[in-house]
Design an enzyme around this catalytic site. Structure first.
Site: not given
Length: 670
Positions: A163, A196, A111, A44
């Protein structure tokens, strides 16, 4: 079988570094060509850099990104490439992924879901695109499709989740499934935080299963803009099976993760699914001569890196993330090294140890010559033969003792510096402290004493250390590392212009309890079970103390404050979970039953909330810190709190009233 070779391309970018970003992207594309990759997904906003912040409003940024895109377009002969950049459409800025096939731009996917929590403020700069909507983007007189797009390239359907799109409940992948996509690309800029990567693995694997497709995920790498760290996570999954995953925390400018997949597998699964979906928009067919080359089948073996599976994931991630962040900060700022005011305590020792790990891990990642080449702006290290030789030129430590400093902490500092081969300076500042005291005593017309001026006499010692550390930093043209941790930041147990002085605060995002545990682990176990620092032994056997009061007063950090385990719990309940003091105390009573009395817990709760409110101004002034988890107290990126407030006076008064009214347990009969 319909076999296609795919690649997730990971790149280390820097905001507005047009030359460097283009170079990393160019090298990734060239490597993909050498490996016969047909479809490459890059992260991104990789052309401009993700962290441009308010510069996204500058028209020239999007214009320059489009000019860079033209350079990328010419590199894509006989392949398809997705690359991220900002675009301006109808005077609004959008976060876009441009899809290029065989040197021709086929469209811009915009996006739909913008990250706007924690350290992300995408809605400040970008507009979200509405699902199902399409328009055109005119560039140099040519109209290109833009919006919610699916591409049909020689019979292969390709869609996008950018994302944040994959992190929401009603993710766009459901619509892409209805449109019969074979491949979903996810170009991301997903910041690192502890564990994560497990969440990412789940949504990649589950997405590939639920949507009956191949799912390609790629992320940014390194310390891009100063605070956020990107671990370079990359994965390719198909129909619920993780095929391959990448190397995290690499010191390279880019790397590729590849897999050869059979698209027929997903198509068979989609054909057998009887779920009803609304009618989907048609895919855009790519009207250019393009054929997917014939590929040979490939066997994929998915496995974690050894350090990820050794049972010490948080310890390993902390070391690797902060070390990489320091390395990128050093090379991108073009500084000559680091200075640490090494007191012999846990915080400064951790900072010194992290610089050593930066060098060792960097050499493991890219080799000695590669490490020196990436720091080619530092002439002093170019002749070094190993990690210790490099550390001797990059890490400068200064010990600044007073009459209150002990022999034990001095030995702790000197033994660690010797073990690391750090440059070490021994300076006694007692005379400076006495000079400042005399100046003020003359002005006041009285002597300063510990019974009347305790805080002032402690702070002047800490502050007098800063000018010497800064002077050494300027002499060497280095970066000064601030040594205060998150637990201290929560209650202001730090001297402004003292231990908070620095260009970066590597530890301001980590609590003292974990830090002390990590230092013992680093001495005894170490990274990968082998990379240890034995010079931490003396420090690990000391009780944490500021050593600012005379030795006969036996100062310790926890006596000044409260046990760190309690402090960290109050911080988490009060400001992570946003609970009022009375609820915090209820939780403490459960956590520390039979360990501390209720009166003690009440006293510490009151103390914490008063100190927290009083010291927000200090947190506002901390040097930039690295984001490593969701407990960050940085008001710039995670936890905003007013500098002036009511100080929880009403809430704390209620706490005391309930305590005195029969000493009932809060919340039970009160």
């Amino acid at each position: 079988m319909k076999l296609i070779k795919l690649a997730a391309g990971v790149v280390n970018t820097t905001p507005l570094d047009w030359k460097g970003n283009l170079q990393a992207i160019t090298e990734a594309i060239e490597e993909a060509r050498q490996k016969r990759v047909s479809l490459l997904c890059l992260p991104e906003l990789s052309l401009s850099g993700y962290g441009c912040e308010d510069m996204f409003f500058a028209p020239y940024v999007a214009e320059t990104a489009l000019a860079q895109l033209e350079e990328v377009r010419h590199l894509t002969t006989d392949m398809a490439v997705s690359v991220g950049l900002p675009v301006v459409l109808h005077n609004k800025v959008y976060n876009a992924s441009c899809f290029i096939v065989n040197k021709q731009i086929r469209g811009f996917v915009l996006k739909k879901n913008l990250a706007n929590n924690g350290i992300h403020y995408e809605t400040r700069w970008f507009h979200a695109w509405a699902p199902g909507e399409r328009t055109t983007l005119r560039i140099n007189g040519v109209d290109y499709p833009a919006g919610d797009l699916v591409f049909d390239v020689a019979g292969v359907r390709i869609g996008f989740e950018i994302c944040e799109d994959a992190w929401i409940a009603n993710r766009p992948g459901r619509d892409l499934y209805a449109r019969g996509v074979d491949i979903i690309l996810n170009p991301s800029a997903s910041h690192f935080s502890f564990h994560k990567s497990h969440t990412r693995e789940r949504f990649v694997q589950d997405g590939s299963r639920a949507f009956g497709c191949v799912y390609v995920y790629t992320n940014l790498l390194g310390n891009e803009a100063g605070r956020a760290i990107y671990d370079g996570d990359a994965m390719i999954a198909q129909s619920g099976e993780m095929l391959v995953s990448g190397t995290r925390f690499s010191y390279t400018d880019h790397y590729l993760l590849t897999a050869t997949v059979d698209l027929e597998k997903g198509r068979v699964e989609q054909a057998q699914n009887r779920a009803a979906f609304p009618k989907a928009a048609e895919a855009l067919e790519v009207p250019v001569p393009f054929q997917w080359p014939d590929m040979a089948p490939e066997r994929h073996v998915y496995q974690l890196e050894s350090w990820e599976a050794n049972g010490f994931l948080k310890e390993e991630e902390f070391a690797r993330a902060v070390s990489l962040a320091l390395f990128d900060y050093l090379r991108k700022s073009r500084a000559q090294g680091f200075v640490v005011s090494l007191s012999g305590g846990a915080d400064s020792s951790a900072c010194a140890a992290l610089v050593y790990l930066m060098v060792d891990l960097g050499i493991q990642s890219i080799g000695l010559d590669g490490f020196k080449q990436k720091l080619s702006h530092i002439p002093a290290i170019q002749g070094a033969k190993d990690a210790r030789g490099i550390v001797g030129h990059l890490l400068h430590c200064i010990w600044q003792g007073t009459e209150n400093s002990s022999a034990e902490t001095k030995y702790s500092a000197t033994s660690l510096a010797e073990d690391l081969n750090a440059d070490f300076h021994d300076v006694n500042i007692n005379g400076l402290v006495e000079t400042y005291k005399s100046l003020i005593e003359d002005g006041l017309g009285r002597k300063l004493g510990w019974d009347t001026d305790d805080i002032a006499l402690q702070n002047i010692q800490a502050r007098v250390r800063a000018p010497g550390a800064w002077l050494l930093t300027n002499v060497y043209n280095c970066l000064l590392l601030a040594t205060s941790n998150r637990s201290e930041a929560a209650v202001g147990y730090a001297t402004m212009d003292g231990d908070t002085s620095g260009s970066i605060s590597p530890l301001a995002g980590i609590d003292k309890t974990f830090l002390r545990h990590w230092l013992r682990w680093l001495e005894e176990t170490g990274l990968g079970g082998g990379l240890t620092i034995k010079g931490l032994h003396a420090m690990n056997n000391l009780q944490p103390t500021a050593e600012l009061r005379p030795p006969d007063r036996k100062q310790t950090d926890e006596d000044d404050l409260m046990p760190y385990e309690v402090l960290n719990a109050i911080e988490a309940y009060g400001f992570r979970d946003k609970q009022p003091p009375k609820e915090v105390l209820r939780k403490l009573e459960v956590d520390f039953e039979s360990v501390y009395s209720r009166e003690k817990l009440l006293s510490w709760t009151e103390r914490f909330f008063r100190l927290w409110s009083r010291n927000q101004w200090k947190r506002e002034r901390y040097a930039p810190s690295f984001h490593v988890d969701d407990h960050n107290l940085d008001p710039r990126t995670w936890l905003r709190f007013p500098i002036l407030s009511g100080g929880f006076e009403r809430e704390l008064a209620e706490l005391r009233e309930q305590q005195s009214a029969g000493r009932k347990r809060i919340g039970f009969g009160s």
